[in-house]
Write a protein that holds these residues in place. Structure first.
Motif, mmCIF file in Angstrom:
data_model
loop_
_atom_site.group_PDB
_atom_site.id
_atom_site.type_symbol
_atom_site.label_atom_id
_atom_site.label_comp_id
_atom_site.label_asym_id
_atom_site.label_seq_id
_atom_site.Cartn_x
_atom_site.Cartn_y
_atom_site.Cartn_z
ATOM 1 N N PHE A 104 0.836 -1.202 0.000
ATOM 2 C CA PHE A 104 0.000 0.000 0.000
ATOM 3 C C PHE A 104 0.874 1.257 0.000
ATOM 4 O O PHE A 104 0.560 2.253 -0.651
ATOM 5 N N ARG A 105 1.977 1.199 0.709
ATOM 6 C CA ARG A 105 2.888 2.357 0.756
ATOM 7 C C ARG A 105 3.481 2.623 -0.630
ATOM 8 O O ARG A 105 3.589 3.785 -1.040
ATOM 9 N N LYS B 243 0.843 4.223 -2.691
ATOM 10 C CA LYS B 243 0.638 5.589 -2.200
ATOM 11 C C LYS B 243 1.739 6.513 -2.697
ATOM 12 O O LYS B 243 1.483 7.641 -3.153
ATOM 13 N N ASP B 244 2.975 6.039 -2.637
ATOM 14 C CA ASP B 244 4.108 6.843 -3.099
ATOM 15 C C ASP B 244 4.050 7.109 -4.603
ATOM 16 O O ASP B 244 4.623 8.089 -5.089
ATOM 17 N N ALA C 296 -1.270 6.890 -5.708
ATOM 18 C CA ALA C 296 -2.585 6.285 -5.516
ATOM 19 C C ALA C 296 -3.364 6.994 -4.421
ATOM 20 O O ALA C 296 -2.814 7.370 -3.381
ATOM 21 N N GLU C 297 -4.663 7.165 -4.689
ATOM 22 C CA GLU C 297 -5.576 7.701 -3.676
ATOM 23 C C GLU C 297 -6.627 6.673 -3.277
ATOM 24 O O GLU C 297 -7.174 6.726 -2.181
ATOM 25 N N ALA D 57 -3.308 0.995 5.438
ATOM 26 C CA ALA D 57 -3.628 1.812 4.271
ATOM 27 C C ALA D 57 -4.476 3.016 4.664
ATOM 28 O O ALA D 57 -4.263 4.134 4.173
ATOM 29 N N MET E 184 -2.490 5.756 6.236
ATOM 30 C CA MET E 184 -1.672 6.549 5.324
ATOM 31 C C MET E 184 -2.517 7.342 4.322
ATOM 32 O O MET E 184 -1.993 7.935 3.388
ATOM 33 N N LEU F 261 -5.120 6.194 2.320
ATOM 34 C CA LEU F 261 -5.624 5.499 1.133
ATOM 35 C C LEU F 261 -7.052 5.018 1.369
ATOM 36 O O LEU F 261 -7.375 4.483 2.428
#
Length: 598
Positions: free
Chosen positions: A143-144, A147-148, A151-152, A170, A173, A175
């Protein structure tokens, strides 16, 4: 009331595989109704009734349509919420990812979503975890990474229903997560925007036999409906979901789901769509495999499926999803060739692990096949093939099998299990996890996966032996070769095969018809590469029928066939189109010595 079938069919109370033979039970009234209403022969009408098809339901079964059986998407818990969230993200231009499992069902599910969003003018990148370095399912690290990369929102397909910790990470962070899954899960779902799973406790859809690809296909219908409600098709065509039915069928067949009800219609109509070979990836894979259509469940399960899976097993995990989602024929051909090569390599790895597992079980006093379950573990066994090996061993010993590949460096193992009908292996593995014997574990009735500390393998084995003893004893008592009809080498022709082929597609819930031949002579037996065997079956008047038996070289069946002579045999009738002959051949699955029968 079903007639119960004839137990000890042809007098066989114990065959070479150790099973009793019986005629598949059917309700006589339903048999007569199918004959009268559909004009079927008695054997075919009986086969239909024996599959639970009542009077008046035969036409729908033989000619399944999506129109008649498509479920209301809103009957799935959280389906409307998922559709709303995804269309919201589409309208706002939010960056979305699909996170997929690395098998055929995951690849098919992700390709369905990718193709729908592409039709709506949006890009949906695919993230597939590496089996060796990341394991199964979502993780905080995955997920990280997404995200980096911007991704939303992340949609997980064919996984996620049990990923409570990863999804919690997730959320922390920032998401948003939508889960689309079909695996067994606990009553409390992961805390996220939506969890769409027909096997979620409380879901009223009644579609628990769907693969994830089937759930994803229903989600596409919900997305179309939501877009229609918002007027988003005013200036663009509505995506035609029918052209992607091949992907839904691929997931249904390859994930070995029960092909009943809507799922049967999905598979049947999907195979028809597949036969046009318009998906560039599927078409390319058929070409490199030198296979031809029209598409059947055999093409999906034994030609396409193993090659698509090969990327996740011993290659790059995203190859299958990329193959099924690409519209570029050149890219598709390149990916298909790579997957075909990986599949060939996979066969070699699988053979080595299978031989080692069999040797370990046969020489090990505490891991022998006498108990209710076989749990076998070995260092260096490739986690990409342990599921296939478990399936092979289950066929051999006819009981649940778990194969574990141990990593001597970190002291843990990855395990995969396959079960026998009547034994809920996924539930037992979940119970072992709840007892603290596993680091991770879950699955469904017929298959399971797990992560375990190497030192806990003996205790885990003992736990399963105790828990499954009663279930396995009951399953073993019911383990029979169920026969649909008797035939002779003379009656085994193309017309008979075509008549019974109307029951297609075959799979769990709709077994392929099994036939018996009494008192045939086995002539000209010939061993083939791979442990297979060819022979000719000859009846009393000299009529001959070509026959084959797969992977029998080291079994009692194979040894008896090589010896020749008179036998009762059971198996399946298959088309034989070699050199344009348009004939049939018989696939022998079991046999019995007539001299030993009552």
């Amino acid at each position: 009331m079903a007639d119960g079938g004839q137990v000890g069919y042809l007098g066989v109370a114990r065959s070479l595989s150790g099973r009793v033979w019986r005629q598949r039970p059917a309700d006589p009234q339903d048999v007569q109704a199918h004959q009268r209403q559909l004009g079927l022969s008695e054997p075919l009408a009986r086969a239909l009734a024996s599959r639970g098809i009542a009077a008046g339901e035969g036409e729908t079964y033989l000619n399944p349509t999506l129109k008649a059986q498509f479920p209301d998407p809103s009957s799935f818990m959280d389906m409307d919420r998922a559709a709303s969230a995804l269309v919201d993200a589409l309208e706002r231009g939010r960056r979305m990812y699909v996170f997929a499992d690395y098998d055929v069902d995951g690849a098919s599910s992700s390709a369905l979503l990718v193709r729908w969003f592409r039709a709506m003018g949006a890009d949906l990148p695919i993230y597939v975890p590496d089996r060796m370095t990341e394991g199964y399912g979502p993780s905080a690290a995955a997920f990280r990474r997404m995200k980096d990369e911007g991704a939303e929102l992340v949609v997980t397909v064919d996984c996620g229903a049990a990923a409570h910790d990863a999804i919690a990470a997730a959320t922390e962070m920032g998401l948003e997560v939508v889960v689309v899954d079909h695996h067994l899960m606990k009553a409390e779902p992961p805390a996220c925007t939506a969890v769409v799973n027909p096997n979620r406790p409380g879901c009223a859809s009644g579609q628990g036999n769907l693969a994830a690809a089937g759930v994803a296909f229903v989600l596409l219908a919900a997305l179309n409906r939501e877009c229609r409600r918002r007027g988003l098709f005013a200036d663009r065509p509505e995506p035609d979901l029918r052209k992607w039915l091949d992907l839904a069928a691929l997931g249904a067949v390859c994930d070995v789901t029960r092909l009943t009800g809507f799922n049967r219609a999905l598979a049947s109509q999907g195979l028809r769509i597949m036969s046009a070979w318009e998906n560039p990836g599927i078409k390319a894979l058929m070409e490199v495999a030198a296979a031809k259509g029209p598409a059947t469940s055999f093409h999906a399960g034994f030609i396409l499926g193993p090659r698509i899976n090969a990327g996740g097993r011993i290659g790059r995990s995203d190859l299958g999803a990329r193959l099924l989602s690409t519209d570029d024929p050149a890219e598709a051909l390149e990916l298909a060739r790579e997957l075909d090569e990986l599949n060939a390599a996979r066969k070699d790895v699988e053979r080595d692990v299978l031989e080692a597992a069999v040797a370990q079980v046969e020489r090990g006093s505490n891991v022998g096949p006498e108990g209710p379950v076989v749990v076998v573990a070995g260092e260096g066994w490739h986690p990409g093939v342990i599921g296939i090996v478990a399936g092979r061993l289950r066929e051999r010993w006819r009981k649940p099998v778990i194969v574990i590949g141990l990593d001597p460096v970190n002291g843990t193992g990855k395990g995969s299990g396959r079960s026998q009908p009547g034994v809920n292996l996924g539930q037992a593995v979940q119970a072992a996890y709840d007892e603290g014997l596993l680091m991770a574990g879950g699955g469904h009735a017929m298959a399971a996966g797990l992560t375990i500390r190497a030192r806990d393998v003996p205790e885990f084995r003992a736990f399963l032996e105790s828990r499954l003893a009663e279930e396995q004893a009951e399953a073993a008592a019911l383990d029979a070769v169920e026969i649909d009809a008797a035939l002779t080498p003379r009656s085994a022709d193309r017309d008979l095969w075509a008549a019974f082929d109307r029951l297609n597609p075959f799979g769990p819930g709709n077994p392929e018809p099994v036939f018996a031949l009494a008192q045939v002579r086995v002539e000209q037996p010939m061993a083939m590469k791979g442990g297979h065997l060819r022979c000719t079956l000859v009846d009393a008047d000299g009529t001959k029928l070509r026959a084959v038996a797969w992977r029998v070289a080291d079994t009692a069946l194979g040894q008896r066939l090589m010896a020749g002579g008179a036998l009762h045999v059971v198996g399946k009738l298959k088309p034989d189109d070699w050199n344009g002959r348009q004939g049939v051949q018989f696939e022998i699955e079991d046999a019995a010595d007539p001299r030993m029968c009552g």
